[in-house]
Design an enzyme around this catalytic site. Structure first.
Site, PDB file in Angstrom:
ATOM      1  N   LYS A 173       0.887  -1.183   0.000  1.00 60.37           N
ATOM      2  CA  LYS A 173       0.000   0.000   0.000  1.00 60.37           C
ATOM      3  C   LYS A 173       0.916   1.222   0.000  1.00 60.37           C
ATOM      4  CE  LYS A 173      -1.878   3.043   1.781  1.00 60.37           C
ATOM      5  NZ  LYS A 173      -1.711   4.431   1.277  1.00 60.37           N
ATOM      6  N   GLY A 206      -4.702   5.852   3.214  1.00 58.68           N
ATOM      7  CA  GLY A 206      -4.141   5.095   4.327  1.00 58.68           C
ATOM      8  C   GLY A 206      -5.165   4.739   5.388  1.00 58.68           C
ATOM      9  N   GLU A 248       9.176   1.721  11.028  1.00 61.84           N
ATOM     10  CA  GLU A 248      10.267   2.639  10.729  1.00 61.84           C
ATOM     11  C   GLU A 248       9.654   4.045  10.755  1.00 61.84           C
ATOM     12  OE1 GLU A 248      13.201   4.332   9.869  1.00 61.84           O
ATOM     13  OE2 GLU A 248      13.455   2.134   9.792  1.00 61.84           O
ATOM     14  N   CYS A 282      13.205  10.895   7.221  1.00 65.64           N
ATOM     15  CA  CYS A 282      13.075  10.578   8.649  1.00 65.64           C
ATOM     16  C   CYS A 282      14.421  10.775   9.349  1.00 65.64           C
ATOM     17  CB  CYS A 282      12.554   9.162   8.831  1.00 65.64           C
ATOM     18  SG  CYS A 282      13.520   7.944   7.932  1.00 65.64           S
ATOM     19  N   GLU A 383       8.802  16.570  14.857  1.00 74.23           N
ATOM     20  CA  GLU A 383       9.376  16.384  13.518  1.00 74.23           C
ATOM     21  C   GLU A 383       8.687  17.338  12.534  1.00 74.23           C
ATOM     22  OE1 GLU A 383       8.582  12.622  11.486  1.00 74.23           O
ATOM     23  OE2 GLU A 383      10.679  12.601  10.837  1.00 74.23           O
TER      24      GLU A 383
HETATM   25  P1  ADP Z   1       3.548  10.543   6.092  1.00 72.45           P
HETATM   26  O1  ADP Z   1       3.560  11.697   7.021  1.00 72.45           O
HETATM   27  O2  ADP Z   1       4.900  10.085   5.619  1.00 72.45           O
HETATM   28  O3  ADP Z   1       2.511  10.630   5.013  1.00 72.45           O
HETATM   29  P2  ADP Z   1       1.875   8.565   7.212  1.00 72.45           P
HETATM   30  O4  ADP Z   1       2.140   7.747   8.404  1.00 72.45           O
HETATM   31  O5  ADP Z   1       0.673   9.451   7.213  1.00 72.45           O
HETATM   32  O6  ADP Z   1       3.190   9.372   7.042  1.00 72.45           O
HETATM   33  O7  ADP Z   1       1.805   7.694   5.881  1.00 72.45           O
HETATM   34  C1  ADP Z   1       2.655   6.620   5.576  1.00 72.45           C
HETATM   35  C2  ADP Z   1       1.841   5.525   4.923  1.00 72.45           C
HETATM   36  O8  ADP Z   1       0.874   5.061   5.849  1.00 72.45           O
HETATM   37  C3  ADP Z   1       1.049   5.976   3.680  1.00 72.45           C
HETATM   38  O9  ADP Z   1       1.024   4.914   2.747  1.00 72.45           O
HETATM   39  C4  ADP Z   1      -0.326   6.228   4.254  1.00 72.45           C
HETATM   40  O10 ADP Z   1      -1.351   6.131   3.280  1.00 72.45           O
HETATM   41  C5  ADP Z   1      -0.430   5.098   5.270  1.00 72.45           C
HETATM   42  N1  ADP Z   1      -1.419   5.324   6.341  1.00 72.45           N
HETATM   43  C6  ADP Z   1      -1.825   6.502   6.865  1.00 72.45           C
HETATM   44  N2  ADP Z   1      -2.746   6.299   7.832  1.00 72.45           N
HETATM   45  C7  ADP Z   1      -2.934   4.957   7.923  1.00 72.45           C
HETATM   46  C8  ADP Z   1      -3.768   4.104   8.730  1.00 72.45           C
HETATM   47  N3  ADP Z   1      -4.595   4.593   9.650  1.00 72.45           N
HETATM   48  N4  ADP Z   1      -3.680   2.768   8.545  1.00 72.45           N
HETATM   49  C9  ADP Z   1      -2.823   2.248   7.629  1.00 72.45           C
HETATM   50  N5  ADP Z   1      -2.040   2.985   6.844  1.00 72.45           N
HETATM   51  C10 ADP Z   1      -2.077   4.328   6.968  1.00 72.45           C
END
Ligand code: ADP
Length: 488
Positions: A173, A206, A248, A282, A383
């Site tokens: 994903k 996500g 990570e 990161c 961050e």
């Molecule tokens: P960033 O700030 O790097 O976007 P996120 O943690 O929001 O960090 O996103 C990283 C990944 O996690 C993306 O692929 C995002 O779509 C997914 N993501 C965000 N929220 C969720 C959730 N509740 N469950 C699973 N995956 C998620």
């Protein structure tokens, strides 16, 4: 034309809504992409669970799985220009950076293939004459790989390669902003001969699609790179299901200049450590600690170097910094700069978006240095994920270690000094997963990577990285005629 996604070995329109992929440098549309629906998630996972159990995959010998990964590495390498271009269009990083990421993805696939071929099982030392024990590693089943937008091709291959080498199936994903490169990776794995069903790339939101994948009972491991709050949420899901995770997460990495450092090398290294990728990393070295005795002199040189950085169109040659991922993120970076000012900080350079010239159409932000804050300030603790460096001074090592470790994060740190004995002592005292001494943001595929504290759980990469996608089984072989004490 709306792009298809990859559901259990089939290219077709996802049944979710259609999203746009935009080039963050000028906001033009790269593509329209269909996204997965919850039905697509169900289908991809059910088929993935069938696929990894197929004898042809389950019983595949290490060199047979490795062969696919070697081929993936070759294909990625042979298409380096095109893939770097695609990734730059996806996330706005300069071509020089995306090229390095593409080549690192190829190297990861190749290293993992070699590790897969040479990984040995353990024959444990015999403890009794009447039986022998052996410990074998087996796949966990279906793995969820959830990835962010900042270094997609590298973080995706870092998960796909070991998970597949271990004999699993993977549901990838990607972040919505950078789905194009993930879909291209699926084509590459397909061309390399990965059997159908073992990989799906489910584009989607996500909180809906990522969440549904993680929650699915057939998903037996979550491998995630992204923000700490999402990581924590996924860890809750994993705890409920009693499955393992590799998380990570974020960072607020300290970089440290000792008075005896080669100041020119340190200043250039520190500018690179925070401003490359426009700080969207990161591991960005986002908190700088300078020894009080060299503070003014060092800061002046750092500001000078920062002034000379070329921010511009990521496809133009010799650009140091491209754009941020999108306008929303730019607004969030700027809010932090405003907060820093409210907290008493002084913006020494930068502190605003670039709204003139070729940059006006995209989401460009000036490299920014802020002084005058206490390490406890919110701007020093959270961050920002942008080109913003907070600079502080320290008096002695005790004070330094205390401040550097005073963070919920523990991903990485940098130390600049000519004294390696001192550097070693400081490295051991820092609560972080990676320490760079007289270098920064360097990676070796054979060195495990991961965070302390809120920066994550588990380690990726390394020769044994494949094992984190496996579960161990002990097998006992009876060796005599009377296998148990009740035998007559
Ligand atoms: P960033 O700030 O790097 O976007 P996120 O943690 O929001 O960090 O996103 C990283 C990944 O996690 C993306 O692929 C995002 O779509 C997914 N993501 C965000 N929220 C969720 C959730 N509740 N469950 C699973 N995956 C998620």
């Amino acid at each position: 034309m709306v792009k298809h996604i990859y559901i259990a070995g089939e290219w077709r329109l996802g049944r979710g809504h259609v999203i746009e992929s935009r080039f963050p440098a000028d906001n033009t549309i790269n593509a329209h992409i269909s996204t997965a629906s919850l039905e697509d998630v169900e289908e991809a996972i059910t088929k993935a669970d069938q696929a990894w159990r197929q004898p042809q995959w389950r019983n595949a010998l290490p060199h047979e799985r490795a062969k696919i990964l070697y081929k993936v590495a070759d294909i990625i390498e042979s298409r380096v220009d095109e893939l770097s271009q695609l990734q730059t269009r996806d996330n706005g990083k300069p071509l020089s950076e995306t090229r390095a990421l593409v080549l690192s993805a190829a190297a990861t696939a190749r290293f993992t293939a070699a590790a897969c071929e040479t990984l040995n099982e353990e024959l444990t030392t015999q403890r009794a004459a009447d039986f022998m024990t052996m410990s074998v590693h087996e796949p966990v089943g279906v793995v969820a790989a959830i990835t962010p937008w900042n270094s997609p091709i590298a973080s995706e291959v870092q998960k796909l390669a070991p998970a597949l080498a271990a004999g699993n199936a993977v549901i990838l994903k990607p972040a919505e902003a950078t789905s194009l490169i993930a879909l291209e990776l699926a084509k590459i794995f397909e061309e390399a001969g990965l059997p159908k069903g073992l990989l799906s790339v489910l584009v989607g939101r996500g909180s809906v699609i990522g969440d549904a994948i993680a929650q699915h009972p057939l998903v037996r491991k979550i491998s995630f790179t992204g923000g700490t709050s999402t990581g924590r949420h996924l860890a809750h899901i994993a705890a409920e299901k009693l499955i393992t995770t590799s998380l990570e997460l974020g960072g607020k990495s300290p970089t440290i200049v000792l008075p005896d450092a080669d100041l020119e090398m340190a200043a250039k290294g520190i500018a690179y450590g925070i401003f490359s990728s426009a700080g969207q990393a990161c591991i960005a070295g986002s908190r700088l600690f300078i020894h009080a005795s060299i503070y003014e002199k060092f800061l002046a040189r750092l500001v000078e170097i920062t002034q000379g950085l070329r921010v511009g169109h990521p496809e133009a040659p010799h650009v140091h910094m491209g754009s941020l991922i999108n306008e929303k993120h730019l607004a969030s970076v700027h809010r932090y700069v405003e907060l820093a000012k409210a907290e008493g900080g002084t913006v020494v350079i930068g502190g605003e978006a670039i709204t003139e010239g070729e940059c006006a159409k995209g989401s460009f932000y000036k490299p920014t240095i802020i002084t005058g804050l206490d390490n406890r300030a919110q701007t020093c603790q959270e961050e920002i994920f942008g080109p913003v460096l907070v600079v502080m001074s320290y008096e002695n090592e005790q004070d330094l270690i205390q401040q550097a470790n005073d963070s919920c994060f523990g991903l990485a740190a940098g130390i600049w000094t000519e004294n390696y004995r001192k550097a070693w002592q400081i490295a051991r005292a820092l609560e972080v997963g990676t320490v760079w001494i007289n270098t920064y943001k360097k990676f070796s595929i054979s060195a495990p990577f991961g965070g302390f504290k809120d920066s994550g759980i588990g380690r990726e990469k390394g020769r044994l990285g494949i094992l984190s996608y496996m579960q161990q089984k002990s097998i006992y072989l009876g060796l005599n005629e009377q296998p148990n004490p009740w035998a007559d």
